[in-house]
Design an enzyme around this catalytic site. Structure first.
Site, mmCIF file in Angstrom:
data_model
loop_
_atom_site.group_PDB
_atom_site.id
_atom_site.type_symbol
_atom_site.label_atom_id
_atom_site.label_comp_id
_atom_site.label_asym_id
_atom_site.label_seq_id
_atom_site.Cartn_x
_atom_site.Cartn_y
_atom_site.Cartn_z
ATOM 1 N N ASP A 55 39.935 35.926 40.814
ATOM 2 C CA ASP A 55 39.599 37.231 41.744
ATOM 3 C C ASP A 55 39.938 38.490 40.360
ATOM 4 O O ASP A 55 39.758 39.288 41.315
ATOM 5 C CB ASP A 55 40.526 37.554 43.050
ATOM 6 C CG ASP A 55 39.336 37.127 43.586
ATOM 7 O OD1 ASP A 55 38.480 36.200 43.680
ATOM 8 O OD2 ASP A 55 39.636 36.575 45.004
ATOM 9 N N ASP A 114 31.276 30.147 47.614
ATOM 10 C CA ASP A 114 33.411 30.332 48.125
ATOM 11 C C ASP A 114 33.623 29.217 48.808
ATOM 12 O O ASP A 114 33.522 28.602 50.146
ATOM 13 C CB ASP A 114 32.997 31.602 48.810
ATOM 14 C CG ASP A 114 34.306 32.790 48.033
ATOM 15 O OD1 ASP A 114 35.498 31.952 47.389
ATOM 16 O OD2 ASP A 114 34.654 33.762 48.088
HETATM 17 C C1 GLA Z 1 36.876 35.262 47.635
HETATM 18 C C2 GLA Z 1 36.451 35.443 46.179
HETATM 19 C C3 GLA Z 1 35.607 37.011 46.224
HETATM 20 C C4 GLA Z 1 35.148 37.278 46.699
HETATM 21 C C5 GLA Z 1 35.863 37.595 48.497
HETATM 22 C C6 GLA Z 1 35.064 38.157 49.658
HETATM 23 O O1 GLA Z 1 37.947 36.328 47.521
HETATM 24 O O2 GLA Z 1 37.223 35.140 45.548
HETATM 25 O O3 GLA Z 1 35.143 36.876 45.021
HETATM 26 O O4 GLA Z 1 34.163 37.211 47.740
HETATM 27 O O5 GLA Z 1 36.736 36.077 48.783
HETATM 28 O O6 GLA Z 1 35.264 37.790 50.594
#
Ligand code: GLA
Length: 788
Positions: A549, A481
């Site tokens: 997301d 990420d």
């Molecule tokens: C980001 C990712 C999510 C999740 C969060 C965790 O927003 O896109 O899928 O993993 O971080 O903090």
């Protein structure tokens, strides 16, 4: 034939269906004569050359000896300031006292079989066999200074994709500064194009914007350090009459994850210029004497069969010449991710409970998301402290992984290695590793700072720590990420700040390539707050990316639809999540959430342990369906059957000979009593016969509200206990649409679908879709004998 040079200085590069034709003009400049549908090998190409018989008022002629050569009216392969071309230059280099006038003309060219690996680039396209591609390399030399510009063109034959990069070599004794060096310039002889870009922000990435190119410049790009959700590096140019399946278009992309820029310009003389490359904003690269600089690769394809044609080329290119390693063309597991089920709040037992529930419905990979390390109970702390939080995972990460493996599941883990929290042990010991300017109050994103990946010591540390995390967790999968964008551009290492962003990207690729080669079996999924870094650079290392997301089914028709222009289904992470959705609060039915997610790499991101028997059964059937057609869904040919903005989203995946297809029919809003609905599949083969079946879906009886007695065999009192039990547990099955149909009927006429529910009664033959509802249809070739 893929390559040729003739005596009039015309050089051509052909692919299966396209030709790219360059001429070394009378002044030695490289002129683009043509890029489009393939031309005959024996065609006389001289008619394509510009006729120069008249001067231009106020125009700048190239030289006193060439009074009829006006660079401003030419289609050029590269461009510099100072010689009469007043469009955006592709090359801006400062030398002696800030001068920028340069003039690159032809010195030599050569053909190379296959695709060489260009030193200076870590992320680049590749050909496994020399027969897959032909590379054409030009060397151009400035008229006065020993500065060499090398233009590399690789034509990937089967997918009709051309890749271009440039190398600038400083042969002078002094240092020079590159202010701008576009990877690709394509000049087109007219400007009647619609520019299609893929724009948005967090949770609404890559929605399609389409506008006609008018006088002036459209500039797209990113300056925030990552390729970004603001504007993806992919751009399409479509003729105004181009549709999903008809008409001309070009599609462009860039193999790069940092600041990029795309210029689409209509010149006063009615020509169109497209350029893409590193964004010149905040870029200044000092090239010492004897050194060279290589641009990222830009990608372009031409299609005469609409935007789907260009997408098909891009998809084949990405799957075959960008994605690499163990997971190339390998079916991806169905995963379950705990993030939206628990957020930061979990224990070892809770994770095991979720994993058991996932196993029960047929999931193959369990992913432990954020919150497993340091003191991380919210997003204010611990990035950088990559050791397990034993308060949550009492027996440690290895033991947890062992237990999940023992259930017969693969185990995956979330990391965010490019980041550092101010509240972390890492920050305490290495404050200078965070990107911030000493003495200035830093700006901040999600309470965190970026680690300075331009520094080798930082990269070495992260590679060491991640190696340990992957080893201890016995990870089969890693979600990488990256949850903030850049501010306070600075490195304590003393590098020139005009080089910071590009050095960061090269540093990132260095880390990726070391880790990916050390762990070739791990399936990596890129992520940046969802799809904030969805690009070909990432895909050179990681075969899939978390698309957004936002996993709301309707939003995903827009997001995945936009993404599908340039990226194949196999690269798009797509999860079924809870309803109401956590990003939009929209309520959608579980089957439609699945139907949309099935056109991606499927996962579940909800509390599977909270499902009742009926819901569990529905999810089991979804996963079984997905596994049965996974090869087709992930690696089949993907087509958009509907245009953006209509009330329907229709997508299709098909195998290469169109003997098997899966179609999504998604309705945004339910409009009652709309008359017969037709599903036409223009790609069906008229000479084939097909069996057409709908996927049987569950329809919760609760959806009928107070109409429940209309569909129930017994009368049920509202408000009673029985009503609640029925609401929670009873599901109807959707209409079973089934027929045998010949391909010509399917392609030219279309199937009349069963009518939708519209107040006047419910039978098994009525489709209940509602708002944001959908169906999946399976269409498979049958032999005539079966039919009779
Ligand atoms: C980001 C990712 C999510 C999740 C969060 C965790 O927003 O896109 O899928 O993993 O971080 O903090």
């Amino acid at each position: 034939m893929t390559k040729a040079t003739d005596s009039s200085g015309i050089i051509r590069l052909d692919s299966r269906r396209t030709s790219y034709i360059i001429r070394v003009g009378e002044t030695g400049h490289l002129e683009n004569l043509y890029y489009g549908r393939k031309l005959r090998a024996d065609s006389d190409l001289n008619a394509l050359a510009q006729k120069r018989v008249i001067g231009i008022g106020t125009g700048v002629a190239y030289s006193e000896r060439k009074p009829l050569v006006f660079m401003d009216t030419m289609c050029l392969e590269t461009s510099t300031p100072g010689k009469g071309d007043f469009r955006t230059p592709a090359v801006q280099v400062e030398y002696a006292n800030g001068m920028t006038t340069l003039d690159f003309t032809y010195r030599s060219h050569r053909f190379i079989e296959g695709k060489p690996n260009f030193p200076g680039l870590i992320a680049q396209s590749y050909a496994k066999k020399p027969s897959e591609a032909t590379t054409l390399q030009f060397q151009l030399l400035d008229k006065t200074l020993p500065i060499v510009l090398t233009l590399n063109y690789t034509m990937f034959t089967e997918c009709d994709v051309l890749v271009r990069s440039c190398i600038l070599t400083n042969g002078t004794k002094e240092k020079i500064v590159i202010r701008n060096l576009a990877s690709l310039q394509l000049d087109l002889p007219d400007a009647d194009w619609n520019v299609v870009s893929f724009d948005g922000a967090w949770a609404r990435e890559r929605s399609v914007t389409r506008r006609h190119l008018e006088e002036g410049i459209i500039e797209l790009g990113s300056t925030c350090g990552v390729s970004s959700a603001f504007h993806n590096p992919a751009v399409f140019l479509e003729r105004p009459d181009c549709t999903t399946s008809r008409g001309e278009c070009y599609a462009f992309n860039l193999v790069y994850s940092g600041n990029h820029r795309e210029i689409i310009e209509k010149s006063p003389f009615g020509l169109a210029r497209f350029q893409s490359g590193i964004n010149p904003q905040d870029f200044a690269w000092t090239l010492e004497s004897g050194k060279e600089f290589t641009t990222p690769e830009a990608v372009v394809t031409y299609s005469a069969t609409g935007s789907n044609g260009a997408s098909t080329n891009m998809h084949a290119f990405v799957n075959t010449h960008i994605v690499r390693g163990t997971w190339q063309y390998r079916e991806r597991p169905v995963l379950c991710n705990n993030w939206e089920a628990t957020y930061f709040n979990f224990s070892e037992n809770r994770i095991l409970e979720l994993a058991r529930a996932a196993k029960d419905v047929g999931v193959e990979l369990f992913v432990l998301d954020d919150g497993w390390f340091g003191q991380r109970n919210d997003d204010t702390t611990s990035l950088g402290d990559w050791y397990v939080n034993t308060k949550k995972l009492t027996s440690g990460i290895t033991h947890l992984s062992n237990q999940i493996h023992a259930m017969g599941l693969m185990f995956g883990i979330w990391v965010e290695p490019e980041m550092i929290s101010r509240r972390s042990l890492l920050f305490d010991s290495h404050p200078d590793w965070a990107v911030m300017i000493p003495g200035r109050d830093p700006s901040v994103g999600r309470n965190q700072f970026i680690l300075d990946f331009t520094r080798k010591d930082v990269r070495d540390y992260i590679v060491k720590v991640m190696t340990e995390v992957f080893r201890l967790s016995k990870a089969d999968y890693v979600k990488w990420d990256m949850n903030r964008i850049f501010s306070d551009f600075y490195s304590a290492s003393g590098i020139r700040m005009g080089e910071f962003f590009h050095r960061y990207v090269m540093g990132l690729y260095d880390v990726f390539s070391r880790l990916v080669s050390a762990f070739p079996e791990i399936l990596f999924e890129g992520c940046a707050s969802g799809g904030n870094r969805f690009d070909l650079g990432i895909l050179c290392f990681m075969p899939q990316i978390w698309t957004s997301d936002n996993s709301d089914a309707f939003s995903r028709t827009v997001i995945q639809g936009g993404t599908s222009y340039a990226y194949p289904v196999s690269t798009m992470g797509a999860h079924v999540s809870a309803s109401p959705n956590h990003q939009t609060l929209r309520k959608t039915d579980n089957e439609s959430r699945f139907n949309v997610a099935a056109f991606g790499v499927l996962g579940y991101e909800m509390d599977l342990s909270a499902l009742n028997m009926q819901q569990k059964q529905a999810v089991k059937e979804q996963i079984a369906f997905y596994k049965k057609y996974r090869g087709l869904l992930q690696f089949g040919r993907f087509y958009r059957l509907s245009e953006e903005g209509s009330n329907r989203t229709r997508w299709m995946v098909a195998n290469t000979d169109f003997s098997e297809m899966l179609v999504l029919d998604f309705q945004t809003l339910n409009r009652p009593n709309i008359g017969p609905e037709v599903l036409r599949i223009p790609f069906a083969r008229p000479d084939f016969d097909y069996e057409f079946t709908s996927r049987i879906q569950k329809v919760p009886i609760r959806d009928f509200g107070s109409l429940i007695n209309m569909v129930s065999p017994v009368t049920i009192k509202s408000g009673g206990k029985l009503r609640k039990v029925i609401d929670d547990n009873v599901m109807l099955t959707s209409s079973d649409e089934h027929c045998i149909v010949s391909g010509d009927v399917l392609a030219y006429g279309g199937i009349r679908l069963n009518p939708q529910f519209c107040g006047t009664g419910f039978t098994q033959d009525v489709r209940v879709l509602g708002d944001f509802g959908s169906r999946l249809y399976h269409i498979v070739r049958i032999k005539k004998e079966v039919r009779n």
